[in-house]
Design a protein around this motif. Structure first.
Motif, PDB file in Angstrom:
ATOM      1  N   ASN A  80      21.747 -40.264  -9.995  1.00 16.09           N
ATOM      2  CA  ASN A  80      20.532 -40.265  -9.189  1.00 16.09           C
ATOM      3  C   ASN A  80      20.195 -41.694  -8.773  1.00 16.09           C
ATOM      4  O   ASN A  80      20.391 -42.623  -9.549  1.00 16.09           O
ATOM      5  CB  ASN A  80      19.366 -39.707  -9.996  1.00 16.09           C
ATOM      6  CG  ASN A  80      19.501 -38.216 -10.194  1.00 16.09           C
ATOM      7  OD1 ASN A  80      20.184 -37.542  -9.428  1.00 16.09           O
ATOM      8  ND2 ASN A  80      18.879 -37.714 -11.239  1.00 16.09           N
ATOM      9  N   PRO A  81      19.728 -41.835  -7.546  1.00 19.97           N
ATOM     10  CA  PRO A  81      19.290 -43.185  -7.161  1.00 19.97           C
ATOM     11  C   PRO A  81      18.082 -43.602  -7.998  1.00 19.97           C
ATOM     12  O   PRO A  81      17.331 -42.741  -8.462  1.00 19.97           O
ATOM     13  CB  PRO A  81      18.912 -43.029  -5.694  1.00 19.97           C
ATOM     14  CG  PRO A  81      18.662 -41.589  -5.514  1.00 19.97           C
ATOM     15  CD  PRO A  81      19.511 -40.871  -6.489  1.00 19.97           C
ATOM     16  N   PRO A  82      17.889 -44.892  -8.154  1.00 19.00           N
ATOM     17  CA  PRO A  82      16.756 -45.348  -8.974  1.00 19.00           C
ATOM     18  C   PRO A  82      15.427 -44.913  -8.366  1.00 19.00           C
ATOM     19  O   PRO A  82      15.246 -44.946  -7.145  1.00 19.00           O
ATOM     20  CB  PRO A  82      16.905 -46.876  -8.982  1.00 19.00           C
ATOM     21  CG  PRO A  82      17.780 -47.182  -7.823  1.00 19.00           C
ATOM     22  CD  PRO A  82      18.690 -46.023  -7.654  1.00 19.00           C
ATOM     23  N   SER A  83      14.518 -44.485  -9.154  1.00 13.44           N
ATOM     24  CA  SER A  83      13.262 -43.907  -8.687  1.00 13.44           C
ATOM     25  C   SER A  83      12.349 -45.003  -8.143  1.00 13.44           C
ATOM     26  O   SER A  83      12.013 -45.958  -8.842  1.00 13.44           O
ATOM     27  CB  SER A  83      12.579 -43.185  -9.831  1.00 13.44           C
ATOM     28  OG  SER A  83      11.254 -42.880  -9.477  1.00 13.44           O
TER      29      SER A  83
END
Lengths: 240, 130
Positions: A74-77
């Motif tokens: 997942n891309p960083p939030s």
């Protein structure tokens, strides 16, 4: 003659066979029944020569390996890095637009001395002439805070919604506080002829005169402002 | 129905068309040119009802079809700096076909949008612009 006999006997046999077939009760005659039955799956011969590989479907070729499915992380939030971006940008904008914080203090709803609905406010602009009027409503929206001023110019009611933190606004001053705290946040009833305050020009002129006396040092600036406020008649003609 | 704020002799005019606007119901704002019909004449003091002097003083008559420029609008209008301006009435100034005002004086405030729309002759006549 020798050939006729087997032919006849053959047709006879054939007819009998057909008759027999028709007489069978439940048996269905179809082409499918010929091929019915489980089909045995044959393995490819080991060491199939390479020139035959192109005849096989791709997935069956001996050199075919299973495609690896890449699972991305997942891309960083963004939410974790900056929880309230609008607030942050508002703060940045306020730091640019109002570095001293004086304007924000004047329009702070918690400030008892700040501008409230019902006050007479004088706004001067870097371009154009000043505008004064009764504050009918103040919309608190961070950097988009605006104040709605109403005045009567040449006996025509004029309203102006001014963005408080606009870089074009030079100054905002309260010329007169409301005599009584209004019970409403929005004084739209001032548009009705019964409640209309009329022109506030005299009050603003008085305030400017008083301010010039108090400050003393800068009568010129105040005078110029005053002239601009009073007419626009004079200011306008002079410019032209 | 608009107020006419110049001394051309018209007091109240009715807008019958908006120029250079298309659509089902074209709307005019400050600085737009419109076509009007004079509905009420302005009376000048004592000699107002009298026929002869009135017709001399008034350049336009009731029923005339003229061009006009909207100078005030009741609908609030947004400026480029985000502020809004709104007036309590709708008002216009009569002009001739070439764009010069018919009257020689204006009685009340006009909107500053006229400057953007190149109506500087009307602006110079106006006592005040906002």
């Amino acid at each position: 003659m020798a050939q006729a006999l087997p032919f006849r006997s053959a047709t006879c046999c054939c007819r009998r066979a057909v008759k027999f077939a028709w007489s069978l009760p439940a048996q269905k005659r179809s082409m499918l029944s010929l091929h019915a039955g489980p089909v045995e799956r044959l393995d490819f011969p080991p060491q199939l020569p390479e020139q035959y590989w192109s005849q096989l479907p791709k997935r069956m070729r001996p050199d075919q390996v299973k495609r690896e499915i890449k699972i991305h992380e997942n891309p960083p939030s963004e939410w974790k890095t900056c929880k309230e971006p609008v607030k942050l940008i508002d703060q940045q904008q306020m730091a640019i637009l109002d570095p001293t914080g004086a304007r924000a203090r004047l329009f702070d709803p918690k400030n008892p001395d700040g501008a409230k609905a019902g006050d007479i406010i004088l706004a001067t602009f870097k371009t154009g002439e000043p505008f004064s009027g009764v504050a009918m409503s103040i919309k608190w929206r961070g950097p988009h805070t605006s104040v709605l001023l109403r005045n009567q110019l040449t006996r025509v009611g004029t309203e102006m919604d001014i963005k408080v933190f606009s870089p074009l606004v030079q100054s905002m001053e309260v010329a007169q506080k409301a005599a009584k705290r209004p019970r409403r946040a929005r004084l739209y009833f001032l548009r009705k002829p019964k409640h209309d305050m009329g022109s506030v020009q005299k009050i603003v002129d008085g305030y400017l005169r008083q301010r010039a006396i108090l400050t003393g040092g800068s009568p010129g600036g105040a005078k110029r402002q005053q002239g601009g406020v009073r007419g626009g008649v004079r200011g306008g003609t002079r410019r032209r | 129905m608009l107020n006419c704020i110049d001394n051309s002799g018209a007091a109240i005019v009715e807008c019958v068309a908006v120029m250079k606007k298309r659509g089902m119901r074209p709307t005019a704002s400050i600085g737009d040119r419109i076509i009007v019909v004079v509905q009420k004449q302005r009376s000048f003091g004592q000699e107002g009802p009298g026929g002869g002097s009135l017709s001399i003083a008034n350049k336009v008559k009731r029923g005339d079809i003229r061009h006009a420029v909207v100078v005030r609008a009741h609908k609030e209008q947004q400026r480029k700096d985000g502020s809004y301006v709104k007036f309590d009435d709708n008002a216009c100034v009569l002009i001739n076909k070439s764009g010069d005002p018919i009257g020689t004086r204006l009685t009340s405030v006009v909107g500053a949008e006229l400057r953007d729309k190149k109506w500087s002759k009307i602006l110079s006549l106006a006592p005040l612009h906002v």
